[in-house]
Design a protein around this motif. Structure first.
Motif, short mmCIF file in Angstrom:
data_model
loop_
_atom_site.label_atom_id
_atom_site.label_comp_id
_atom_site.label_asym_id
_atom_site.label_seq_id
_atom_site.Cartn_x
_atom_site.Cartn_y
_atom_site.Cartn_z
N LEU A 28 14.71 84.00 107.90
CA LEU A 28 13.97 85.23 108.15
C LEU A 28 12.49 85.06 107.80
O LEU A 28 11.62 85.67 108.44
N ALA A 29 12.18 84.24 106.82
CA ALA A 29 10.78 83.96 106.50
C ALA A 29 10.10 83.28 107.68
O ALA A 29 8.94 83.58 108.00
N ALA A 30 10.83 82.39 108.36
CA ALA A 30 10.28 81.76 109.56
C ALA A 30 10.18 82.78 110.69
O ALA A 30 9.21 82.78 111.46
N TYR A 31 11.17 83.66 110.80
CA TYR A 31 11.17 84.70 111.84
C TYR A 31 9.92 85.57 111.74
O TYR A 31 9.31 85.92 112.75
N TYR A 32 9.51 85.88 110.51
CA TYR A 32 8.32 86.72 110.30
C TYR A 32 7.02 85.91 110.18
O TYR A 32 5.96 86.49 109.98
N GLU A 238 21.02 93.24 105.42
CA GLU A 238 22.20 93.09 106.28
C GLU A 238 21.84 93.24 107.75
O GLU A 238 22.34 92.51 108.61
N GLU A 239 20.95 94.19 108.05
CA GLU A 239 20.50 94.37 109.44
C GLU A 239 19.75 93.15 109.93
O GLU A 239 19.91 92.72 111.08
N MET A 240 18.93 92.57 109.08
CA MET A 240 18.18 91.38 109.50
C MET A 240 19.08 90.17 109.67
O MET A 240 18.81 89.30 110.50
N LYS A 241 20.18 90.10 108.93
CA LYS A 241 21.14 89.02 109.17
C LYS A 241 21.80 89.20 110.54
O LYS A 241 22.11 88.22 111.23
N ARG A 242 22.00 90.45 110.95
CA ARG A 242 22.53 90.71 112.29
C ARG A 242 21.54 90.25 113.36
O ARG A 242 21.93 89.73 114.40
N VAL A 243 20.26 90.42 113.09
CA VAL A 243 19.23 89.92 114.01
C VAL A 243 19.32 88.40 114.11
O VAL A 243 19.25 87.82 115.20
N ASP A 245 22.01 86.59 113.54
CA ASP A 245 23.25 86.27 114.25
C ASP A 245 23.03 86.29 115.76
O ASP A 245 23.65 85.52 116.50
N ARG A 246 22.13 87.16 116.20
CA ARG A 246 21.83 87.26 117.63
C ARG A 246 20.83 86.19 118.07
O ARG A 246 21.02 85.55 119.11
N ASP A 247 19.78 85.99 117.28
CA ASP A 247 18.64 85.17 117.73
C ASP A 247 18.63 83.74 117.18
O ASP A 247 18.07 82.85 117.82
N ASN A 248 19.19 83.53 116.00
CA ASN A 248 19.11 82.21 115.38
C ASN A 248 20.35 81.98 114.51
O ASN A 248 20.24 81.84 113.29
N PRO A 249 21.54 81.93 115.12
CA PRO A 249 22.76 81.76 114.34
C PRO A 249 22.89 80.35 113.76
O PRO A 249 22.16 79.44 114.18
N GLY A 250 23.78 80.20 112.80
CA GLY A 250 24.04 78.89 112.23
C GLY A 250 23.64 78.77 110.77
O GLY A 250 23.96 77.76 110.12
#
Length: 253
Positions: A28-32, A238-243, A245-250
């Motif tokens: 998520l740090a990379a996402y932002y 939890e919501e950002m983990k769902r993001v 799961d959609r955009d960068n799973p694994g």
């Protein structure tokens, strides 16, 4: 295949979940776009005394973090940096000291996000209470003005840990920011809002107009109101983990 010394099998479900959450926070740090190349580091304590902790491996990009690849570090082990899979020297210096010296820091996130780092480069890097997000950090932000270079020496890490004291958020002058908390979710939410607060400060300063700073009484009142939003902090993560799961799973692998 031989498992590296610091990458140990999962010991229990609590550690497994902690690994998953820490890997998610790294992605998520990379996402932002808060990360900086392959630098910066996150850690999370796994032992009751906090001295054994998970940390991202040296010079691996945040966007590809995996739970199984996190290092397991002992803050009291003097041979940590002699291993072939040793962590980044500055990560060992900062996080080793934090997990030895700051009991409430079960999780520590250290970053150089753009707006917070810009603020850290000012003569006065404090966050003024000019809106409800900046007010969250009123009297709740430690400021370290003693930057001594890249934190590759033990003394620098010890000084940073001492600066944290009883605080949970640290503005590190000429450097970046650190948030510490009981859980990954709380540390992540604090980092998110710390960077948002810094962005607001930078934008407000850029207008060249005087800041409309809240009174001490109002700022303290707003800061206390944030305490009732703990459930929102957990839901945010939890919501950002769902993001993810959609955009960068694994990340849970």
């Amino acid at each position: 295949m031989t498992t590296p010394a610091n990458v140990l099998p999962l010991q229990n479900s609590d550690e497994q979940q902690l690994r998953i959450d820490l890997a998610a926070a790294l992605r998520l740090a990379a996402y932002y776009d808060w990360h900086e190349g392959v630098a910066n580091h996150f850690s999370a304590a796994v032992s009751p005394d906090g001295r054994k902790f998970l940390m991202n491996p040296r010079w691996k990009h945040f966007s590809m973090a995996k739970a199984s690849e996190l290092l397991l570090i002992d803050a009291d082990d003097p041979d940590t940096m002699k291993r072939p899979d040793a962590p980044d020297p500055s990560a060992w210096s900062i996080h080793g000291a934090i997990h030895r010296r700051v009991p409430h820091a079960r999780v520590a996130l250290h970053l150089h996000p753009p707006h917070a780092t810009a603020l850290a480069g000012l003569k006065d890097p404090s966050i003024k209470p000019i809106d409800q997000v900046t007010a969250r950090f009123y009297n709740r932000l430690a400021i370290d003005m003693e930057f001594g270079g890249i934190a590759s020496e033990e003394a620098e890490g010890e000084r940073i840990a001492a600066t944290i004291g009883n605080h949970s958020n640290v503005m590190m002058a000429n450097h970046g920011v650190t948030t510490v908390a009981r859980t990954v979710a709380e540390a992540f939410d604090a980092m998110y809002h710390l960077e948002r607060a810094a962005q607001t400060m930078v934008l407000a300063y850029s207008t060249g107009q005087p800041l409309n700073v809240m009174s001490d009484e109002l700022a303290e009142s707003v800061a206390r109101e944030w305490d009732v939003y703990k459930d929102a902090e957990m839901s945010h993560f939890e919501e950002m983990k769902r993001v993810l799961d959609r955009d960068n799973p694994g990340y849970a692998d």
